[in-house]
Design a protein around this motif. Structure first.
Motif, short mmCIF file in Angstrom:
data_model
loop_
_atom_site.label_atom_id
_atom_site.label_comp_id
_atom_site.label_asym_id
_atom_site.label_seq_id
_atom_site.Cartn_x
_atom_site.Cartn_y
_atom_site.Cartn_z
N ALA A 109 4.99 37.14 -1.36
CA ALA A 109 5.86 37.93 -0.48
C ALA A 109 6.16 39.28 -1.12
O ALA A 109 6.71 39.34 -2.23
N MET A 110 5.80 40.36 -0.44
CA MET A 110 6.12 41.69 -0.93
C MET A 110 7.60 41.98 -0.73
O MET A 110 8.21 41.53 0.24
N ASP A 111 8.17 42.76 -1.63
CA ASP A 111 9.56 43.20 -1.52
C ASP A 111 9.64 44.25 -0.42
O ASP A 111 8.97 45.29 -0.49
N PRO A 147 8.34 33.27 3.53
CA PRO A 147 9.49 33.03 4.43
C PRO A 147 9.49 33.96 5.63
O PRO A 147 9.11 35.13 5.53
N ILE A 148 9.93 33.46 6.75
CA ILE A 148 9.93 34.26 7.97
C ILE A 148 10.90 35.43 7.84
O ILE A 148 10.69 36.50 8.43
N GLU A 149 11.97 35.28 7.04
CA GLU A 149 12.91 36.38 6.86
C GLU A 149 12.23 37.58 6.22
O GLU A 149 12.51 38.74 6.56
N ASN A 150 11.33 37.32 5.27
CA ASN A 150 10.58 38.39 4.62
C ASN A 150 9.68 39.09 5.63
O ASN A 150 9.58 40.32 5.66
N SER A 184 3.58 30.60 16.75
CA SER A 184 3.91 31.79 17.55
C SER A 184 5.14 32.50 17.01
O SER A 184 5.26 33.73 17.14
N GLU A 185 6.07 31.76 16.39
CA GLU A 185 7.25 32.39 15.82
C GLU A 185 6.87 33.26 14.63
O GLU A 185 7.38 34.36 14.45
N LEU A 186 5.95 32.75 13.80
CA LEU A 186 5.47 33.55 12.66
C LEU A 186 4.67 34.75 13.15
O LEU A 186 4.82 35.86 12.62
N ALA A 187 3.84 34.54 14.16
CA ALA A 187 2.99 35.61 14.68
C ALA A 187 3.78 36.64 15.47
O ALA A 187 3.25 37.70 15.81
#
Length: 340
Positions: A109-111, A147-150, A184-187
């Motif tokens: 995960a990139m910052d 993570p989806i937040e990222n 679909s939520e991630l996409a």
């Protein structure tokens, strides 16, 4: 042999073979292959996008995305050990004429703050930032589920700066299973996404590139330029349709097998598991066995287990449909013999 090198080694199921044999076909370049059309429509629906395109591989899907989003001289931002940067033979520079701006991530995960800083200002000395690429799951981070937040934060930054986002989602369905979210939520936090049918889903060949209708129309032309225009391709799309509709829900079984494998290997003297096992990838450090990774891989091969090197002292094991819990137990016993 118990093959834990990759989930790409899965063999098509009997239902996939039957579907290929019975597939209704037509010329896809004319848009007349009904099985291809059904696969693309289904994939778009599953991923929450307007349209989708069948491509021969994940690399082809990623490169078509870059070619469609960018123009020569652009720069793309991506994680330093991402598949697009690490494993796609410099295709982004060879084909699209873009340069890469790599950022070191944490478990893939990139910052977001670093992504914001990496976006180029308007200046004659700088290339324009043409695309931000994410990878989920992240292969070289040990199959980490980003993570989806990222993803949300980076997508917001991208939209503010009018920059598209592409997800290399070769194992996106593994990420969805690990995060207990629909794919679909991630996409939702990208403009385009590529997903492989030929890894954990078990199809023999193929990937999907999904996005807006306008984008896919342009991507289709790039696929043709790259020699990817297919004819009676329903024969290979039919197994992919089985994979997409019937194999997603069982991925958590592979994850459980990977966690079991990691727990057991960690108890063998000289072997240390070095990744957090989110999905179906286990990475072991074997330097305390006084072996490098190539020597260890050869040693366990002689005991009937296949794995892959992942660094000087790191070895990667990947669980998949063709490896049962019983196979995992046999592999652990074999590895114990090799390590003794």
């Amino acid at each position: 042999m118990i093959d834990l090198r990759s989930d790409t080694v899965t063999k098509p199921t009997e239902e996939m073979r039957k579907a290929a044999y019975e597939a209704e076909v037509g010329d896809d370049v004319y848009g007349e292959d009904p099985t291809i059309n059904k696969l693309e429509e289904t994939a778009a629906e599953v991923l929450g996008k307007e349209a989708a395109l069948f491509v021969t591989s994940g690399t082809q899907g990623n490169q078509i995305a870059i070619l469609t989003h960018c123009r020569p001289g652009n720069e793309i931002i991506l994680e330093a050990e991402s598949h697009i940067f690490y494993y796609e033979t410099g295709a982004a520079s060879a084909f699209a004429g873009v340069q890469t701006r790599t950022l070191r991530g944490t478990r893939g995960a990139m910052d977001p703050a670093e992504v914001q800083y990496a976006i180029r200002e308007e200046d004659q000395h700088y290339p324009e930032t043409g695309l931000i690429c994410l990878e989920n799951t992240h292969n070289r981070a040990g199959g980490a589920a980003v993570p989806i937040e990222n993803m949300k934060e980076i997508h917001k930054i991208a939209k503010t700066n009018n920059i598209p986002v592409h997800i290399d989602g070769a194992r996106l369905f593994n990420a969805a299973a690990a995060l207990n979210l629909p794919a679909s939520e991630l996409a939702n936090y990208c403009d385009t996404v590529q997903v492989c049918l030929s890894k954990g889903l078990g199809a023999p060949v193929g990937s999907i590139l999904a996005g807006s209708r306008e984008f896919i129309a342009s991507a289709r032309k790039w696929r043709k330029r790259l020699g990817g225009g297919l004819r009676q391709s329903g024969i290979i799309a039919a197994p992919g349709l089985v994979a997409l509709t019937q194999m997603r829900d069982r991925l958590s079984e592979d994850h459980k097998n990977a966690q079991f494998l990691a727990e057991q290997l960690n108890q063998i003297n000289g072997i240390q598991i070095i990744n957090q096992v989110d999905t179906n990838i286990v990475v072991a450090d074997v330097k305390d066995l006084n072996l490098n990774s190539s020597q260890f891989v050869e040693k366990i091969k002689s005991e009937g287990v296949l794995a892959g090197t992942f660094g000087p002292a790191s070895v990667r094991f990947v669980t998949h449909y063709d490896v049962s819990r019983n196979d995992i137990e046999k592999a652990i016993t074999a590895i114990q013999r090799a390590a003794s």
